[in-house]
Design a protein around this motif. Structure first.
Motif, mmCIF file in Angstrom:
data_model
loop_
_atom_site.group_PDB
_atom_site.id
_atom_site.type_symbol
_atom_site.label_atom_id
_atom_site.label_comp_id
_atom_site.label_asym_id
_atom_site.label_seq_id
_atom_site.Cartn_x
_atom_site.Cartn_y
_atom_site.Cartn_z
ATOM 1 N N ALA A 176 0.859 -1.187 0.000
ATOM 2 C CA ALA A 176 0.000 0.000 0.000
ATOM 3 C C ALA A 176 0.890 1.230 0.000
ATOM 4 C CB ALA A 176 -0.908 0.000 1.221
ATOM 5 N N GLN A 177 0.811 1.993 -1.087
ATOM 6 C CA GLN A 177 1.653 3.181 -1.197
ATOM 7 C C GLN A 177 0.835 4.451 -1.115
ATOM 8 O OE1 GLN A 177 3.624 3.855 -4.961
ATOM 9 N NE2 GLN A 177 5.173 5.170 -4.017
ATOM 10 N N GLN A 178 1.289 5.365 -0.294
ATOM 11 C CA GLN A 178 0.676 6.686 -0.278
ATOM 12 C C GLN A 178 1.367 7.486 -1.376
ATOM 13 O OE1 GLN A 178 0.311 8.304 3.684
ATOM 14 N NE2 GLN A 178 0.236 10.379 2.845
ATOM 15 N N ASN A 186 3.834 0.570 2.388
ATOM 16 C CA ASN A 186 3.745 -0.453 3.436
ATOM 17 C C ASN A 186 3.655 -1.800 2.748
ATOM 18 O OD1 ASN A 186 3.534 1.556 5.340
ATOM 19 N ND2 ASN A 186 1.331 1.265 5.709
HETATM 20 C C1 NAG Z 1 1.277 2.444 6.453
HETATM 21 O O1 NAG Z 1 1.268 1.994 7.799
HETATM 22 C C2 NAG Z 1 1.186 3.050 8.750
HETATM 23 C C3 NAG Z 1 1.320 2.438 10.135
HETATM 24 O O2 NAG Z 1 0.604 1.249 10.250
HETATM 25 C C4 NAG Z 1 -0.158 3.774 8.553
HETATM 26 O O3 NAG Z 1 -0.268 4.842 9.458
HETATM 27 C C5 NAG Z 1 -0.230 4.297 7.130
HETATM 28 O O4 NAG Z 1 -1.500 4.907 6.905
HETATM 29 C C6 NAG Z 1 -0.023 3.182 6.146
HETATM 30 N N1 NAG Z 1 0.014 3.732 4.786
HETATM 31 C C7 NAG Z 1 -0.735 3.260 3.793
HETATM 32 C C8 NAG Z 1 -0.563 3.919 2.471
HETATM 33 O O5 NAG Z 1 -1.518 2.335 3.945
#
Ligand code: NAG
Ligand code: NAG
Ligand code: NAG
Ligand code: NAG
Ligand code: NAG
Ligand code: NAG
Length: 269
Positions: A176-178, A186
């Protein structure tokens, strides 16, 4: 100070005027990619609201394909939300989904104007061979090998290889990429969603966007597969950038209420 106060009262007055927008509302109709866009005569309910809005959504599966339009007014903030997903189910079935939620307040019935101005592009964007897209994505997301004959390994967020699924505890790999801000990805093994779908799922709010993959092939959640999937989504014109954005991502919409509270804050603190 009284001049400033009057200015603020004037701003509040201007802001309240935006409630006087006329919006077509409670207007829902279905269509398809080959029909020209036309608002039905039955959509004659007009309401005063702060924002006019439209939700355009398209879904495609081997059993069903449909495009729907829903005009609704809204008193909340304006902006755009795009979302799209591809899902592969266990039985070999699949679905493709794409939606746009657009809310605006620059003129009466601005959501109808948005639909009229953009519908040709949207229809062109959605009119690709959906089965071809699935054929390209399936081998990246899913494996024919059963968990009973082979374990599954996934990358973790530090791109280290980790044991994920075994026959007594099956799991799926996820990335999962922001796409906004730090753009961190992640990467995990998910045991809870094992019975769920293999998927690509994308969201775009303008100031926040994400790109996620769920898959059951060993090491499918690494940066190379992620990049190949982004390139496929871009090739089919689903995303507007090679990096996975559904919207151009340059627009940061600030509501007048938000600007007003900043001005009040600056003046009185
Ligand atoms: C990645 O993991 C962090 C901590 O669990 C979380 O806060 C964040 O939203 C996650 N990012 C994505 C893009 O899912
Ligand atoms: C598209 O919609 C129109 C009108 O609702 C209908 O007549 C037509 O058969 C549909 N075409 C397809 C390919 O589903
Ligand atoms: C929005 O505000 C108008 C005017 O105050 C009101 O009539 C309408 O019911 C409100 N709509 C929603 C969805 O809250
Ligand atoms: C999976 O099996 C199906 C049916 O046997 C076959 O058509 C397909 O090419 C296989 N996919 C892969 C990635 O091996
Ligand atoms: C992956 O998913 C496919 C299709 O749902 C299934 O046939 C296969 O057994 C799964 N393999 C693993 C290792 O989970
Ligand atoms: C994507 O859009 C471009 C430009 O409009 C077009 O040439 C191309 O054929 C489209 N690709 C697909 C797969 O529909």
């Amino acid at each position: 100070m009284s001049l400033l106060r009057n200015f603020i009262i004037f701003l509040i007055y201007i802001n309240s005027l935006s409630y006087a927008l006329q919006c077509t509302t409670d207007c829902y109709f279905q269509s398809n990619l080959s029909t020209t866009f036309e608002i039905p005569k039955s959509c004659n309910q007009i309401i005063s609201a702060k924002n006019c809005g439209i939700r355009i959504s398209f879904s495609y599966s081997p059993y069903y394909s449909g495009l729907s339009f829903n005009f609704q007014h809204s008193n909340y903030s304006s902006g755009a939300f795009y979302s799209s997903s591809v899902e592969l189910s266990d039985g070999g079935s699949f679905s493709f989904y794409y939606s746009i939620d657009h809310t605006c307040n620059h003129k009466d019935d601005c959501a109808i104007e948005f639909a009229n101005n953009n519908i040709r592009n949207i229809l062109r964007r959605l009119d690709f061979n959906h089965a071809d897209l699935i054929r390209e994505l399936s081998p990246l997301l899913s494996t024919n090998v059963s968990i009973e004959t082979s374990d599954v390994a996934c990358f973790d967020s530090n791109e280290r290889v980790r044991q994920c699924g075994i026959v007594t505890k099956p799991g799926l790999c996820q990335a999962a990429q922001q796409l906004t801000g730090r753009q961190k990805t992640n990467r995990t093994c998910n045991y809870e969603s094992y019975r769920g779908e293999k998927s690509v799922s994308i969201y775009d709010f303008g100031s926040f966007a994400s790109f996620s993959i769920t898959c059951n092939r060993s090491l499918c959640n690494g940066p190379v597969t992620q990049q190949v999937i982004k390139e496929i989504m871009f090739k089919y014109n689903i995303t507007k950038t090679i990096d996975g954005r559904l919207n151009n991502g340059l627009r940061l919409s600030l509501s007048s209420t938000f600007l007003l509270s900043i001005i009040v804050f600056l003046l009185y603190v």
